[in-house]
Design an enzyme around this catalytic site. Structure first.
Site, PDB file in Angstrom:
ATOM      1  N   ARG A 183       5.302  -4.117   0.532  1.00 52.64           N
ATOM      2  CA  ARG A 183       5.429  -5.120  -0.516  1.00 52.64           C
ATOM      3  C   ARG A 183       4.187  -5.008  -1.394  1.00 52.64           C
ATOM      4  O   ARG A 183       3.145  -4.527  -0.941  1.00 52.64           O
ATOM      5  CB  ARG A 183       5.537  -6.525   0.078  1.00 52.64           C
ATOM      6  CG  ARG A 183       6.758  -6.699   0.993  1.00 52.64           C
ATOM      7  CD  ARG A 183       6.755  -8.092   1.629  1.00 52.64           C
ATOM      8  NE  ARG A 183       7.944  -8.296   2.456  1.00 52.64           N
ATOM      9  CZ  ARG A 183       8.020  -8.015   3.770  1.00 52.64           C
ATOM     10  NH1 ARG A 183       6.958  -7.517   4.389  1.00 52.64           N
ATOM     11  NH2 ARG A 183       9.137  -8.226   4.439  1.00 52.64           N
ATOM     12  N   LYS A 231       4.688 -10.523   5.751  1.00 54.43           N
ATOM     13  CA  LYS A 231       5.590 -11.658   5.647  1.00 54.43           C
ATOM     14  C   LYS A 231       5.876 -12.211   7.039  1.00 54.43           C
ATOM     15  O   LYS A 231       6.172 -11.472   7.971  1.00 54.43           O
ATOM     16  CB  LYS A 231       6.891 -11.229   4.970  1.00 54.43           C
ATOM     17  CG  LYS A 231       7.779 -12.387   4.546  1.00 54.43           C
ATOM     18  CD  LYS A 231       8.929 -11.898   3.698  1.00 54.43           C
ATOM     19  CE  LYS A 231       9.786 -13.052   3.217  1.00 54.43           C
ATOM     20  NZ  LYS A 231      10.908 -12.595   2.379  1.00 54.43           N
ATOM     21  N   ARG A 287      10.242  -0.507  -3.126  1.00 58.32           N
ATOM     22  CA  ARG A 287      10.414  -0.760  -1.682  1.00 58.32           C
ATOM     23  C   ARG A 287      11.874  -0.596  -1.274  1.00 58.32           C
ATOM     24  O   ARG A 287      12.178   0.020  -0.245  1.00 58.32           O
ATOM     25  CB  ARG A 287       9.905  -2.165  -1.359  1.00 58.32           C
ATOM     26  CG  ARG A 287      10.101  -2.607   0.091  1.00 58.32           C
ATOM     27  CD  ARG A 287       9.402  -3.938   0.290  1.00 58.32           C
ATOM     28  NE  ARG A 287       9.981  -4.735   1.363  1.00 58.32           N
ATOM     29  CZ  ARG A 287       9.621  -4.685   2.643  1.00 58.32           C
ATOM     30  NH1 ARG A 287       8.685  -3.832   3.016  1.00 58.32           N
ATOM     31  NH2 ARG A 287      10.186  -5.462   3.541  1.00 58.32           N
ATOM     32  N   HIS A 298      11.018  -6.112   8.692  1.00 61.12           N
ATOM     33  CA  HIS A 298      12.078  -7.119   8.738  1.00 61.12           C
ATOM     34  C   HIS A 298      12.150  -7.712  10.135  1.00 61.12           C
ATOM     35  O   HIS A 298      12.171  -6.980  11.125  1.00 61.12           O
ATOM     36  CB  HIS A 298      13.430  -6.495   8.390  1.00 61.12           C
ATOM     37  CG  HIS A 298      13.571  -6.146   6.936  1.00 61.12           C
ATOM     38  ND1 HIS A 298      14.497  -5.234   6.477  1.00 61.12           N
ATOM     39  CD2 HIS A 298      12.902  -6.580   5.835  1.00 61.12           C
ATOM     40  CE1 HIS A 298      14.390  -5.126   5.164  1.00 61.12           C
ATOM     41  NE2 HIS A 298      13.435  -5.935   4.753  1.00 61.12           N
ATOM     42  N   TYR A 339      21.217  -2.231   3.168  1.00 58.28           N
ATOM     43  CA  TYR A 339      21.060  -0.939   2.506  1.00 58.28           C
ATOM     44  C   TYR A 339      22.163   0.059   2.851  1.00 58.28           C
ATOM     45  O   TYR A 339      22.423   0.984   2.110  1.00 58.28           O
ATOM     46  CB  TYR A 339      19.696  -0.335   2.850  1.00 58.28           C
ATOM     47  CG  TYR A 339      18.541  -1.168   2.356  1.00 58.28           C
ATOM     48  CD1 TYR A 339      18.251  -1.249   0.997  1.00 58.28           C
ATOM     49  CD2 TYR A 339      17.747  -1.905   3.237  1.00 58.28           C
ATOM     50  CE1 TYR A 339      17.207  -2.023   0.528  1.00 58.28           C
ATOM     51  CE2 TYR A 339      16.695  -2.683   2.775  1.00 58.28           C
ATOM     52  CZ  TYR A 339      16.430  -2.733   1.421  1.00 58.28           C
ATOM     53  OH  TYR A 339      15.391  -3.507   0.965  1.00 58.28           O
TER      54      TYR A 339
END
Length: 328
Positions: A143, A168, A277, A300, A309
């Protein structure tokens, strides 16, 4: 700037107490900003009533308003819900009862992705640190703020990997360091440390340290290993401490250069830093890498987030070759 302003520890103001509570929980500053934004909006919606005088009914009315009148997305409504759940369950210790409200419909949107040619063209229109940052995002799946917050010690040339600190969700992770970026990163670190040395000579040279570490290691803020890989061009006063120091480059400045480069490449997609990304993940899936591997590289927490994706996974393992090594 993504740094917290100081708050008197004995303040009796509601929002000050809330902010201090969030900080004691160790939540990221962006989370603090987001929660406070939605809690203030909730309070204003109900005529500035104090949250302690409200509860489930008022929360339901606010969440329904966001959909029926404000037309927010499902993601935005979910963020507002999380903020209010935190407010009542964690801060006020009065959990909300079974909530019944109008829910936003989940949009069936796919992420915007560059083709390999588009990514190469956009990156080709960037120079210096901006080009290297874009290549890190596209080549390692970072990110933008993960790239900008990299410190010298987070770049492991021996293991050829990057350590992402406090990503995150407050999680650390490891991702790859592309072959193509080893030399440019070494040069960038040399430049950053040369700037740090000059700052020390001028009586500055300390850098912001994560919570608690500044007390545990008082001299670490001036150590080379803790310096940012992408330092800001100018010194600035840290509003938390009043110390004049060098922060990392600002994300909005980098984003501006990205937008200009994308337009110059003739790309008409609604693209930005996160598109690099998304493209990282897509390239790996196209190459047949395992979905779980890509999930770990992206950071994730749920593999379902990665599944957006693709629906086809063919081979596994961590033997990942970065897309940036193929394109340049």
């Amino acid at each position: 700037m993504d740094i917290r302003t100081p708050i008197p520890s004995q303040s009796t103001r509601f929002l000050d107490r809330l902010r201090n509570f969030i900080r004691l929980r160790g939540l990221a500053y962006k989370t603090e900003q987001t929660y406070v934004f939605w809690i203030k909006r909730f309070i204003r919606f109900h005529g500035r009533r104090h949250p302690e005088t409200m509860g489930t009914v008022e929360v339901e009315a606010f969440l329904s308003h966001l959909v029926l009148q404000a037309n927010v997305s499902v993601g935005t409504q979910r963020v507002a819900l999380n903020a209010l759940i935190f407010l009542y369950r964690e801060f006020l210790d009065t959990p909300l009862e079974d909530l019944q409200y109008e829910m936003a419909k989940k949009p069936k949107k796919l992420p915007v992705v560059f083709s390999p040619e588009e990514a190469a063209s956009a990156i080709g229109n960037l120079e210096g640190e901006y080009k290297l940052i874009a290549m890190l995002i596209y080549g390692a799946g970072l990110r933008i703020n993960e790239a900008l917050r990299l410190r010298v010690k987070d770049v492991d040339f021996g293991m050829q990997q990057l350590v992402v600190r406090d990503g995150k969700g407050g999680k650390d992770r490891i991702t790859l360091l592309p072959d193509r970026l080893v030399k440019p990163l070494q040069q960038q670190i040399d430049t950053a440390l040369h700037l740090h040395k000059a700052d020390l000579a001028r009586g500055f040279g300390s850098v912001y340290m994560p919570a608690g570490l500044s007390r545990k290691y008082p001299s670490a803020s001036q150590e080379p290993d803790w310096q940012y890989v992408f330092p800001a061009p100018d010194l600035s006063v840290d509003p938390r401490s009043g110390i004049k120091r060098r922060h990392h480059m600002l994300d909005r400045t980098v984003q501006k250069h990205f937008r200009i480069a994308i337009r110059a490449a003739g790309i008409r997609k609604p693209a930005g830093s996160h598109t690099f990304r998304h493209s990282f993940a897509t390239r790996l899936l196209e190459a047949g890498y395992d979905l779980r591997t890509i999930q770990k590289l992206l950071g994730h927490s749920d593999v379902r987030t990665t599944e957006i994706y693709t629906h086809v996974v063919r081979k596994g393992g961590f033997g990942v070759r970065s897309p940036v090594d193929e394109a340049f």
